[in-house]
Write an enzyme that holds these catalytic residues in place. Structure first.
Site, mmCIF file in Angstrom:
data_model
loop_
_atom_site.group_PDB
_atom_site.id
_atom_site.type_symbol
_atom_site.label_atom_id
_atom_site.label_comp_id
_atom_site.label_asym_id
_atom_site.label_seq_id
_atom_site.Cartn_x
_atom_site.Cartn_y
_atom_site.Cartn_z
ATOM 1 N N LYS A 185 0.836 -1.207 0.000
ATOM 2 C CA LYS A 185 0.000 0.000 0.000
ATOM 3 C C LYS A 185 0.873 1.261 0.000
ATOM 4 O O LYS A 185 1.907 1.300 0.652
ATOM 5 C CB LYS A 185 -0.902 0.018 1.234
ATOM 6 C CG LYS A 185 -1.911 -1.128 1.248
ATOM 7 C CD LYS A 185 -2.688 -1.183 2.546
ATOM 8 C CE LYS A 185 -1.820 -1.544 3.725
ATOM 9 N NZ LYS A 185 -2.596 -1.812 4.960
ATOM 10 N N THR A 190 -7.582 9.733 8.286
ATOM 11 C CA THR A 190 -7.142 8.477 7.669
ATOM 12 C C THR A 190 -7.033 7.349 8.699
ATOM 13 O O THR A 190 -6.348 6.365 8.463
ATOM 14 C CB THR A 190 -5.772 8.667 6.978
ATOM 15 O OG1 THR A 190 -4.858 9.191 7.961
ATOM 16 C CG2 THR A 190 -5.842 9.585 5.787
ATOM 17 N N GLY A 226 -7.742 4.101 10.235
ATOM 18 C CA GLY A 226 -8.425 2.868 9.813
ATOM 19 C C GLY A 226 -8.459 2.624 8.316
ATOM 20 O O GLY A 226 -9.180 1.750 7.837
ATOM 21 N N THR A 227 -7.642 3.362 7.547
ATOM 22 C CA THR A 227 -7.640 3.148 6.084
ATOM 23 C C THR A 227 -7.243 1.717 5.723
ATOM 24 O O THR A 227 -7.869 1.099 4.861
ATOM 25 C CB THR A 227 -6.644 4.106 5.380
ATOM 26 O OG1 THR A 227 -5.404 4.053 6.088
ATOM 27 C CG2 THR A 227 -7.162 5.522 5.344
ATOM 28 N N GLY A 228 -6.208 1.215 6.399
ATOM 29 C CA GLY A 228 -5.715 -0.131 6.060
ATOM 30 C C GLY A 228 -6.741 -1.200 6.389
ATOM 31 O O GLY A 228 -6.963 -2.141 5.610
ATOM 32 N N CYS A 229 -7.392 -1.065 7.553
ATOM 33 C CA CYS A 229 -8.423 -2.046 7.970
ATOM 34 C C CYS A 229 -9.570 -2.031 6.967
ATOM 35 O O CYS A 229 -10.074 -3.074 6.548
ATOM 36 C CB CYS A 229 -8.981 -1.694 9.351
ATOM 37 S SG CYS A 229 -7.730 -1.530 10.622
#
Ligand SMILES: Nc1ncnc2c1ncn2[C@@H]1O[C@H](COP(=O)(O)OP(=O)(O)OP(=O)(O)O)[C@@H](O)[C@H]1O
Ligand SMILES: Cc1ncc(CO)c(N)n1
Length: 271
Positions: free
Chosen positions: A171, A203, A205-208
């Site tokens: 990412k 941003t 929690g973007t990855g979750c």
């Protein structure tokens, strides 16, 4: 369609289990959960972690898997080697597609995976993984490499493929690039996904959210590349229309994808 997330609870609702089941719901997928830890957390940071015993993680996992027809599974915050071992022992007996989001550190710098758990993640979970979604610092920890440019990203991704994951998405949230470019590698495929980088503090929690959207899309029968590209649209819209809640780094907007009818341009190029 039913998916499962194995992750930590974020009391602030923007990341972890809460981000996952909101994303599943918005994408029309019924969410089940195995909770590995509770975090005392808000938009200002993680203030405490209360872990669940490995045995109780295993009990939750067995209960969910023996009763529901689970179409896809994701993992998020796993916290300790013992929890990873307990989960892997059950997951090894399944053939359900697994999305491994190797969550290590919260945006505020707090540890969500103990250092001693990295080896267990690599040895016990990566060989069971369909798609691994590290950000750049996580890819560096998994591979022991330092990542400075796109060549390093490809080298790191190939190394994670060697560890047993079928696909890897590196990412681009943490690069200084003008755009948010994610790089996707399979054994026989490589492409980039590009959207404009938004200037925003919201941003959390973007990855979750991204890995949960991939998981839901797999449950819906999308191919792996389609599931990943559609998830990029989901997270990009969630970042593009902030909710402006909390006084720190705010959550993304899980309503946005449906409110915008999924309209989002992602530029896909062969890598
Ligand atoms: N400012 C931004 N504008 C547009 N897209 C972004 C931005 N920041 C991150 N993204 C995208 O969000 C997704 C998640 O990437 P990111 O690298 O932020 O994950 P992460 O660090 O694991 O997130 P977290 O640990 O906070 O959950 C990727 O698709 C990335 O390109
Ligand atoms: C519980 C939890 N999982 C993952 C993250 C990473 O965003 C977080 N902040 N909290």
């Amino acid at each position: 369609m039913i998916s499962l997330t194995i992750a930590g609870s974020d009391s602030g609702g923007g990341a972890g289990i809460q981000a996952d089941i909101k994303t599943f719901q918005e994408l029309g997928v019924f969410g089940t959960t195995v909770i590995t830890a509770l975090t005392d957390q808000n938009t200002k940071g993680v203030h405490g972690v209360f872990k669940v015993t490995p045995q109780f993680v295993q009990q939750q996992l067995s209960s969910v898997l023996e009763d529901f027809s689970i179409k896809s599974i994701k993992t998020g915050m796993l916290y300790s080697a013992e929890i990873i071992e307990a989960a892997a022992a059950v997951l090894r007996e399944q053939k359900i597609p697994l999305v491994l989001d190797p969550v290590m550190i919260a945006k505020g710098g707090e540890k969500l995976l103990q250092n001693s758990a990295v080896e267990a993640l690599i040895e016990q979970l990566l060989p069971l993984t369909t798609i691994c979604t590290p950000n750049i610092p996580e890819a560096e920890v998994l591979t022991g490499m330092s990542i400075k440019d796109s060549k390093d990203m490809e080298r790191a991704a190939r190394s994670i493929l060697q560890m047993g994951s079928d696909w890897v998405v590196i990412k681009g949230g943490h690069t200084g690039e003008k755009d948010a470019v994610d790089r996707v590698y399979g054994h026989d495929a490589a492409f980039t996904m590009t959207t404009p980088r938004k200037k925003t503090d919201h941003t959390h929690g973007t990855g979750c959210t991204f890995s949960a959207a991939i998981t839901a899309n797999i449950a819906k029968g999308y191919t792996i590349p389609e599931a990943i590209i559609e998830a990029k649209k989901f997270v990009h819209l969630a970042i593009s229309y902030p909710l402006f809640i909390g006084s720190g780094k705010g959550p993304t907007n899980h309503f946005a994808f449906n409110q915008q009818k999924g309209v989002c341009e992602v530029v896909v190029n062969e890598a």
